[in-house]
Design a protein around this motif. Structure first.
Motif, mmCIF file in Angstrom:
data_model
loop_
_atom_site.group_PDB
_atom_site.id
_atom_site.type_symbol
_atom_site.label_atom_id
_atom_site.label_comp_id
_atom_site.label_asym_id
_atom_site.label_seq_id
_atom_site.Cartn_x
_atom_site.Cartn_y
_atom_site.Cartn_z
ATOM 1 N N VAL A 95 -1.606 11.668 -8.568
ATOM 2 C CA VAL A 95 -1.861 12.544 -7.424
ATOM 3 C C VAL A 95 -1.874 14.008 -7.869
ATOM 4 O O VAL A 95 -2.655 14.824 -7.351
ATOM 5 N N HIS A 96 -1.048 14.354 -8.848
ATOM 6 C CA HIS A 96 -1.059 15.720 -9.363
ATOM 7 C C HIS A 96 -2.390 16.017 -10.058
ATOM 8 O O HIS A 96 -2.977 17.094 -9.864
ATOM 9 N N ARG A 97 -2.857 15.074 -10.884
ATOM 10 C CA ARG A 97 -4.154 15.260 -11.552
ATOM 11 C C ARG A 97 -5.281 15.435 -10.547
ATOM 12 O O ARG A 97 -6.137 16.322 -10.679
ATOM 13 N N PHE A 98 -5.286 14.613 -9.507
ATOM 14 C CA PHE A 98 -6.347 14.649 -8.510
ATOM 15 C C PHE A 98 -6.315 15.968 -7.730
ATOM 16 O O PHE A 98 -7.369 16.582 -7.482
ATOM 17 N N ALA A 99 -5.124 16.426 -7.378
ATOM 18 C CA ALA A 99 -5.004 17.684 -6.631
ATOM 19 C C ALA A 99 -5.427 18.879 -7.480
ATOM 20 O O ALA A 99 -6.140 19.778 -7.014
ATOM 21 N N ILE A 100 -4.986 18.910 -8.746
ATOM 22 C CA ILE A 100 -5.336 20.020 -9.633
ATOM 23 C C ILE A 100 -6.848 20.076 -9.877
ATOM 24 O O ILE A 100 -7.461 21.153 -9.874
ATOM 25 N N ARG B 257 0.842 -1.196 0.000
ATOM 26 C CA ARG B 257 0.000 0.000 0.000
ATOM 27 C C ARG B 257 0.884 1.256 0.000
ATOM 28 O O ARG B 257 1.740 1.429 0.874
ATOM 29 N N ILE B 258 0.669 2.104 -1.000
ATOM 30 C CA ILE B 258 1.400 3.365 -1.126
ATOM 31 C C ILE B 258 0.402 4.515 -1.061
ATOM 32 O O ILE B 258 -0.616 4.497 -1.770
ATOM 33 N N GLU B 259 0.679 5.510 -0.211
ATOM 34 C CA GLU B 259 -0.146 6.710 -0.130
ATOM 35 C C GLU B 259 0.701 7.900 -0.576
ATOM 36 O O GLU B 259 1.807 8.113 -0.055
ATOM 37 N N ALA B 260 0.194 8.664 -1.542
ATOM 38 C CA ALA B 260 0.954 9.775 -2.124
ATOM 39 C C ALA B 260 0.184 11.079 -1.935
ATOM 40 O O ALA B 260 -1.052 11.105 -2.029
ATOM 41 N N ALA C 272 -4.205 16.752 -1.805
ATOM 42 C CA ALA C 272 -4.903 15.519 -2.181
ATOM 43 C C ALA C 272 -4.022 14.325 -1.891
ATOM 44 O O ALA C 272 -2.788 14.422 -1.913
ATOM 45 N N MET C 273 -4.667 13.206 -1.615
ATOM 46 C CA MET C 273 -3.968 11.952 -1.372
ATOM 47 C C MET C 273 -4.554 10.872 -2.275
ATOM 48 O O MET C 273 -5.776 10.746 -2.398
ATOM 49 N N VAL C 274 -3.697 10.114 -2.936
ATOM 50 C CA VAL C 274 -4.138 8.955 -3.699
ATOM 51 C C VAL C 274 -3.498 7.713 -3.092
ATOM 52 O O VAL C 274 -2.454 7.783 -2.436
ATOM 53 N N VAL C 275 -4.143 6.581 -3.312
ATOM 54 C CA VAL C 275 -3.663 5.299 -2.763
ATOM 55 C C VAL C 275 -3.464 4.317 -3.913
ATOM 56 O O VAL C 275 -4.350 4.168 -4.771
ATOM 57 N N PHE C 276 -2.324 3.677 -3.944
ATOM 58 C CA PHE C 276 -2.052 2.591 -4.890
ATOM 59 C C PHE C 276 -1.884 1.313 -4.090
ATOM 60 O O PHE C 276 -1.058 1.249 -3.173
ATOM 61 N N THR C 277 -2.671 0.306 -4.419
ATOM 62 C CA THR C 277 -2.579 -0.997 -3.759
ATOM 63 C C THR C 277 -2.094 -2.018 -4.771
ATOM 64 O O THR C 277 -2.702 -2.178 -5.842
ATOM 65 N N ASP C 278 -1.001 -2.695 -4.458
ATOM 66 C CA ASP C 278 -0.374 -3.649 -5.379
ATOM 67 C C ASP C 278 -0.105 -3.006 -6.733
ATOM 68 O O ASP C 278 -0.269 -3.637 -7.791
ATOM 69 N N TYR D 267 -9.087 7.430 -2.157
ATOM 70 C CA TYR D 267 -8.582 8.787 -2.384
ATOM 71 C C TYR D 267 -9.211 9.759 -1.373
ATOM 72 O O TYR D 267 -10.363 9.597 -0.967
ATOM 73 N N ARG D 268 -8.442 10.799 -0.987
ATOM 74 C CA ARG D 268 -8.949 11.808 -0.045
ATOM 75 C C ARG D 268 -8.549 13.209 -0.509
ATOM 76 O O ARG D 268 -7.504 13.399 -1.129
ATOM 77 N N LYS D 269 -9.416 14.191 -0.197
ATOM 78 C CA LYS D 269 -9.164 15.597 -0.518
ATOM 79 C C LYS D 269 -9.089 16.392 0.782
ATOM 80 O O LYS D 269 -9.807 16.089 1.744
#
Length: 716
Positions: free
Chosen positions: A632-637, A494-497, A511-517, A525-527
């Motif tokens: 994560v950049h796309r999600f934050a923008i 699990r990676i949180e960026a 913003a935070m995105v999560v990559f699993t495997d 995802y969280r804002k």
């Protein structure tokens, strides 16, 4: 004899581990053909199968070794039922109907969400052409099925240009453009004799049944006559019609001289998956293909035949012939002519039996799509519908041609059944008696070569599926494993960026995105709207967001990540580590992604103090980090743009005297956007309790603001 006794003792030993209710039923199974229905603990039917001998087939599930998929099926079986039939054909039809009724999760299911397209000549007083996916007894004539809607519509457009049937769904009051361009007889204005319609319907029928060469010859003669008469525009129209016929009707891959409509099936199996490839031959020409891939849980050839039976229960317009592979073809790729037309390619292939090389259309492979099928007709065969080269009264129920030979006198060179196994013959005869068309299992010759080509295409499609799975695994799971080794971590699942976004400190968000495997997990995802930081302070923003995120993780007992990725270098890494270790007491690895001058991922940094990790730029690990940073950049923008847009709207409304927070929210809820408020009339504000005077002030203020924004910048 000793081996048989040993095998019997082994099977008896395995049966002792089967639950008593099932073991008791197994002892009572008859030595007759029929169907069996496997049930799970909830009593749901999870698998339906057919058997020549119920006793042997059902017992085999609980004895011997199976692949992983079949083991999963058997592990869920808690009960079963069976239905005895008189013969194999009845078992085949019953199995197909039971699958359609119960949709068992472990059965081969046709998952296309659409039925096949047909061209229809309506049975109205003034007939017209249309493309439909429903075949009903309504007096119309149906031609097809076509492998895809595009081919059906292109053929219909060609026919519309050649034969002036009406185009309107309902008869209009006056003539339309189609009449003026010669594509409609205008029954809305002029009387049309029934004999004229009958003549056109016969011509269309002949055209779709292979007579388009005759139509081409007639158009060629008309074109030449028009050119001789110096009517060049008319000659050009005839030339365009000839080219349309060549484009639509003469696309082909390979050709057989007998001009028979046939469907050719091939299949391949590997790792518990099956791919069925269908090659469509119309008027002796290969025009299209269709591939379907699915997991299977029974015997390969039995499940393949189940697929064929389901396919034709959904497809009421039948070809003249069906060509099937042999049972011994299961499990491996057939050898045969070299195949280049695979997986959407546009290569040339050498036609079987010494044919010239012709263009191999790429085809539109079927994709597995969720969704059931319409109800089908049960035992009793198919409704007779007119198909391209369809079956007629000359086809006997046993598939013979009335001369005592199955397949007719021209089949001897292909040895369609000679030496076929009893299993092949039983399956073929059952399908043939049910569908009432010729079903062949060719052993050699041109038809065997075409079946081999279908088998090879199925093998290529299946191999491609596994290569895609391996590629996806290399880009995700294996990339995570490799990144963990580079960072010295025991595992990396699990990676949180995190990424921050603002414009000169205004409307700051994170913003935070999560990559699993190695794959994005969008439900995680969280804002964050930044609350405590004034101005453009990226380090302070990172501190706030990391603090808020992991305080909540600790409070709610959520899963901690194996790695935290921040957008930035040493400063952002140090800010995140300070909050995690000194404030929250957490020990989670943190790394930073540093961008270059072109805002692209350039370096990975980690550690305390941070150091560069020398990841190769062309490695899957580096590509994974690029995908994470881009996401994560796309999600934050995106979040920042939404916040900024709402802030601009709120500021414009708040500047109007008499509009507070409550009225602003009511206006936006009622109208939906600032543009719609600006375009509203004074009367539209009454439902909100806003009087004429305030409504006029709102409209005036918003329209003045819009006018100011549209004024050009003054020249310096």
């Amino acid at each position: 004899m000793a081996q048989k006794e040993s095998a019997g003792r082994f099977a008896a030993g395995e049966l002792k581990r089967v639950p008593e209710p099932i073991r008791s039923k197994l002892a009572l199974l008859p030595d007759k053909p029929g169907c069996y229905l496997m049930k799970n603990a909830e009593g749901q039917i999870i698998y339906v199968g057919k058997a020549k001998v119920l006793k042997n087939r059902v017992r085999s599930y609980f004895t011997g070794s199976h692949n992983i998929k079949t083991q999963r099926l058997v592990s869920e079986i808690r009960d079963f039922e069976y239905i005895v039939t008189s013969n194999n054909m009845e078992a085949l039809i019953l199995e197909c109907n039971l699958i359609k009724q119960y949709h068992p999760r472990y059965n081969v299911l046709l998952k296309d969400d659409k039925s096949f397209p047909y061209i229809k000549i309506t049975g109205d007083k003034h007939p017209r052409l249309e493309v439909t996916r429903r075949v009903v007894k309504d007096g119309g004539k149906y031609f097809g099925p076509y492998p895809n809607a595009y081919d059906a519509r292109e053929t219909m457009r060609l026919l519309d240009r050649l034969y002036p049937l009406r185009k309107c769904a309902t008869i209009p009051d006056k003539v339309c453009l189609y009449y003026h361009i010669g594509q409609c007889l205008a029954p809305c204005e002029f009387p049309v004799e029934r004999s004229r319609y009958e003549e056109m319907v016969q011509q269309i029928t002949r055209f779709l049944s292979g007579g388009y060469q005759e139509v081409k010859a007639q158009l060629q003669a008309k074109m030449e006559a028009a050119a001789e008469a110096l009517e060049f525009e008319r000659a050009k129209e005839y030339r365009d019609q000839i080219q349309s016929i060549e484009t639509v009707m003469e696309r082909q891959k390979i050709q057989i001289a007998d001009a028979v409509d046939r469907d050719i099936f091939g299949f391949a199996v590997d790792k518990g998956w099956m791919c069925v490839q269908i090659l469509y031959m119309r008027q002796g020409k290969m025009i299209e293909r269709r591939a379907t891939t699915f997991p299977f849980y029974g015997e390969p050839y039995d499940d393949f035949m189940t697929f064929v039976a389901q396919y034709y229960s959904e497809n009421p317009a039948l070809p003249k012939e069906i060509l099937l592979p042999m049972a011994e073809d299961a499990g491996g790729a057939a050898d045969g002519p070299e195949v280049s037309a695979v997986a959407g390619g546009q290569e040339q292939l050498e036609a079987a039996g010494g044919q010239d090389a012709v263009e191999a259309a790429g085809g539109r492979d079927a994709v597995e799509a969720a969704g059931g099928q319409d109800a089908i007709e049960t035992a009793g065969g198919q409704d007779a519908v007119e198909a391209v080269g369809g079956h007629d009264g000359a086809d006997f129920a046993d598939g013979s041609d009335g001369q005592g030979t199955v397949g007719g006198p021209n089949e001897s060179s292909d040895d369609v059944h000679g030496g076929a196994s009893q299993g092949d013959e039983d399956m073929r005869e059952s399908l043939q008696r049910w569908l009432k068309i010729k079903v062949f299992v060719p052993r050699r010759g041109k038809k065997r070569d075409i079946v081999k080509m279908a088998m090879q295409n199925a093998r290529v499609t299946l191999d491609e599926k596994f290569r895609l799975i391996e590629r996806d695994e290399a880009r995700s799971v294996k990339a995570c494993e490799g990144l963990a080794r580079w960072l010295g971590l025991p595992r990396l699942r699990r990676i949180e960026a995190f990424d921050n976004s603002n414009i000169q400190g205004t409307d700051a968000v994170s913003a935070m995105v999560v990559f699993t495997d190695g794959k994005p997990d969008k439900s995680e995802y969280r804002k964050y709207k930044v609350k405590t930081v004034e101005g453009a302070d990226d380090y302070a923003t990172m501190r706030e967001v990391i603090r808020r995120r992991y305080e909540r993780v600790l409070k709610e007992g959520l899963e901690l990540p194996d790695l935290i990725v921040v957008d930035g270098g040493r400063g952002q890494i140090a800010a995140a580590l300070d909050v995690l270790e000194n404030e929250l007491g957490l020990s989670v690895p943190v790394c930073g992604l540093v961008k270059d001058a072109k805002h692209r991922t350039a370096q990975l940094m980690t550690g305390d103090p941070p150091e560069i990790v020398p990841l190769p730029r062309d490695s899957q690990e580096f590509y994974l980090l690029q995908r994470i940073q881009d996401e994560v950049h796309r999600f934050a923008i995106s979040f920042h743009r939404n916040v900024r847009a709402k802030s601009m709207i709120a500021s414009q409304l708040d500047a109007i005297p008499g509009i507070g927070e409550k009225r602003r929210k009511a206006l936006l809820r009622h109208f939906g956007s600032l543009k719609k408020i600006r375009e509203a009339s004074i009367e539209d504000f009454r439902p909100l309790g806003i009087g004429e005077k305030l409504a006029a002030q709102i409209l005036e203020a918003l329209r003045e603001d819009e006018a100011r924004q549209e004024e050009p910048e003054p020249a310096e």
